[in-house]
Scaffold this motif. Sequence first.
Motif, PDB file in Angstrom:
ATOM      1  N   GLN A 131      -4.063   3.025   5.763  1.00  0.00           N
ATOM      2  CA  GLN A 131      -3.629   2.236   4.606  1.00  0.00           C
ATOM      3  C   GLN A 131      -4.899   1.818   3.858  1.00  0.00           C
ATOM      4  OE1 GLN A 131       0.085  -0.131   4.895  1.00  0.00           O
ATOM      5  NE2 GLN A 131      -0.225   0.015   7.114  1.00  0.00           N
ATOM      6  N   GLN A 185       0.810   4.112  -2.946  1.00  0.00           N
ATOM      7  CA  GLN A 185       0.491   5.510  -2.694  1.00  0.00           C
ATOM      8  C   GLN A 185       1.580   6.432  -3.244  1.00  0.00           C
ATOM      9  OE1 GLN A 185      -0.858   6.898   1.140  1.00  0.00           O
ATOM     10  NE2 GLN A 185      -1.588   4.856   1.740  1.00  0.00           N
ATOM     11  N   ASP A 189      -5.172  -0.855   1.003  1.00  0.00           N
ATOM     12  CA  ASP A 189      -5.211  -2.218   1.539  1.00  0.00           C
ATOM     13  C   ASP A 189      -6.592  -2.560   2.089  1.00  0.00           C
ATOM     14  OD1 ASP A 189      -2.835  -3.647   1.194  1.00  0.00           O
ATOM     15  OD2 ASP A 189      -1.839  -2.627   2.844  1.00  0.00           O
ATOM     16  N   ASP A 216       0.823  -1.206   0.000  1.00  0.00           N
ATOM     17  CA  ASP A 216       0.000   0.000   0.000  1.00  0.00           C
ATOM     18  C   ASP A 216       0.862   1.264   0.000  1.00  0.00           C
ATOM     19  OD1 ASP A 216      -1.359   2.297   1.332  1.00  0.00           O
ATOM     20  OD2 ASP A 216      -3.062   0.950   1.493  1.00  0.00           O
ATOM     21  N   SER A 217       1.843   1.330   0.892  1.00  0.00           N
ATOM     22  CA  SER A 217       2.657   2.544   1.003  1.00  0.00           C
ATOM     23  C   SER A 217       3.394   2.845  -0.295  1.00  0.00           C
ATOM     24  CB  SER A 217       3.654   2.399   2.152  1.00  0.00           C
ATOM     25  OG  SER A 217       4.501   1.276   1.956  1.00  0.00           O
TER      26      SER A 217
END
Length: 474
Positions: free
Chosen positions: A366, A344, A369, A340-341
Motif C-alpha cells: 500500500q 490505486q 499510504d 489507498d486501494s
Amino acid sequence: MIKRATEATDHVWALLGGDPVLTAAVEYRGPGGTLQARLPVREMARSTVAVCALAAAELATARRGGGTPPAVRVDDAAVATAFVSERHLRLDGRAATVFAPLSRFWRTADGWLRTHANYPHHRERLLAGLNVPEQPDTAGDDVLAARVAARLAACRAAEAEEAVHAAGGLAVAVRTPHEWAVHPQGAAVAQRPLLSLERIAPGPVRALTGGPAGLPAAGLRVLDLTRVIAGPVATRTLALLGAQVLRVDPPFLPEGQDAHNDTGFGKRSTALDLRRASDRAAFDALLDTADVVVTGYRPGALDRHGLSPQALAERRPGLVIGQLSAWGTYGPWGARRGFDSLVQAACGIAAAEAGADSLPGVLPAQALDHGTGYLLAAAVLRAVTAQRTAGGTHLARLALAQTAAWLARDVGRDADPDSGAHEAAPRLAERTGELGRFRYALPPVSFEGSPDDWTRPPGRLGADAPRWTGAGAA
C-alpha cells in the motif's frame, strides 16, 4: 541503480524548501530489485524515506547549533519491509486482518469496481448503496459476497460507484490512466504538485534547542487525528524521532485494534467525543499546548469542530498543521472518502498493474499510504526547522491521489535485473507489551545517531488519559 531515486529525492526536497546541497548526504544501499512492479514503486519508496530521514537529520543539526548534517542511510530491504509492515505484524503469533471479505475487486457489466468495507459502517453503506440486504439467513460472508457479485454483474461500474457514494459507502470504478486523466478529479489532481508546505499565518519563533542526540523531534507535542495507514505512519515516525504523540479517536467511530498495533508504536492513544462538553474541554487543553496537529479525516469533516487549518492557525499561532486526504481538497471528489486501494483503482494504477489475465492488479505494497506518510512526516520536520528562524504557522497538504500521480508520471525507473527478493527477518524485531508479544517491522528512517526502534509498543486503542506527559517544546 540509484539515479532515479536521487532525482526523485532532489525533486521532493525542493518542494519542501530544503537546501539542495543537503541531498548529497543521502546514501542508498541494499539488495536492489525490491517492491517489483510495472510502476517505479521502489524508487518512490526510497525517495520518500530519504527525504524524511534528511529532514530529521537537518533538524537534529539545527538543534545542536549547526554543522555538517549526519549521513542519511536508505536501505532497500529496510524500506521494502517497512512498506508492508502490516503484513509482517504478529501479536502472539497471530497475523493482522488487512482486508475484510467485501473489500475487493468485483466484475461489473462493463468493467471492474473496487470496494472498501473494512469498517462495519462502510460495509452497511456499501450494501445499502447496492440494495443488497444483509438478511438474517445469510450463511456467512461467502453467501453475501455472491449476492453482491450478482448485483454488480448487472450494473455499470460508474453507476455502482455513484450509488454507493450516495449511500455514504466506498466504491470506485477501475479506470485506465487515460480515463482518469480526462475525469474531472483526475484533471484537477494533475494540476497540483506532489505536496505543498506553506506559511499560512504569523507565529512565534520556535525556541527548540538541544535535546537527546538523534531525537530531533524531542519536546514536540503532536495531536494525531488520523486513521488507517498514511497519517498514522507519519505520526509513528515522529514518535520514533522523539515527539510525544497522542492519538485521539472518537469513541463512536470504530477503528481496528490490528491497525493500531501496526502504527501505534511509540504513541499513546485516547478517546474523546468532541460533541460532549467535558471531552471538548479536555481536547482544548491538549490543543492549547500542542506543537503539531495532523489530520487525516475526509476534507471538511473536522471543520464543524473548529479544526480547519484556518481555525487552528487563529486558535494556536505557531502550530505546524499536517492535512492528509485521499483525493485532495479540491475538485468534484474533494470531499469524498478514500483509501489507498481505492485510489490505486481510480487513478489507473490497478489497470497499469493488470496481469496477463487482464484482471486488475495492485502495487506490491500500500505504497501510496506508506509513501505519503513519510512525506508528511518530512514536511512536519521541515516546518519545525523553518520555525526556528522565521516563526509562523505552517500548513502541509498531501493527498494519496497526488502521490499516485507523482508515482505514475514523475518518479522514473532504474533498470534493475534483480528478482526483487530480500530477506525481511533482519529488519524485524520482537518485544512484549501489555497486549502480548509483538513481531514488527523496524523503522526505515535512518541517519547517523538516529534511534533504530521505538521506545514503546502499542497499547490498547483509546485506553490512555487525555493529557500530555512531561514538558513540551513551547
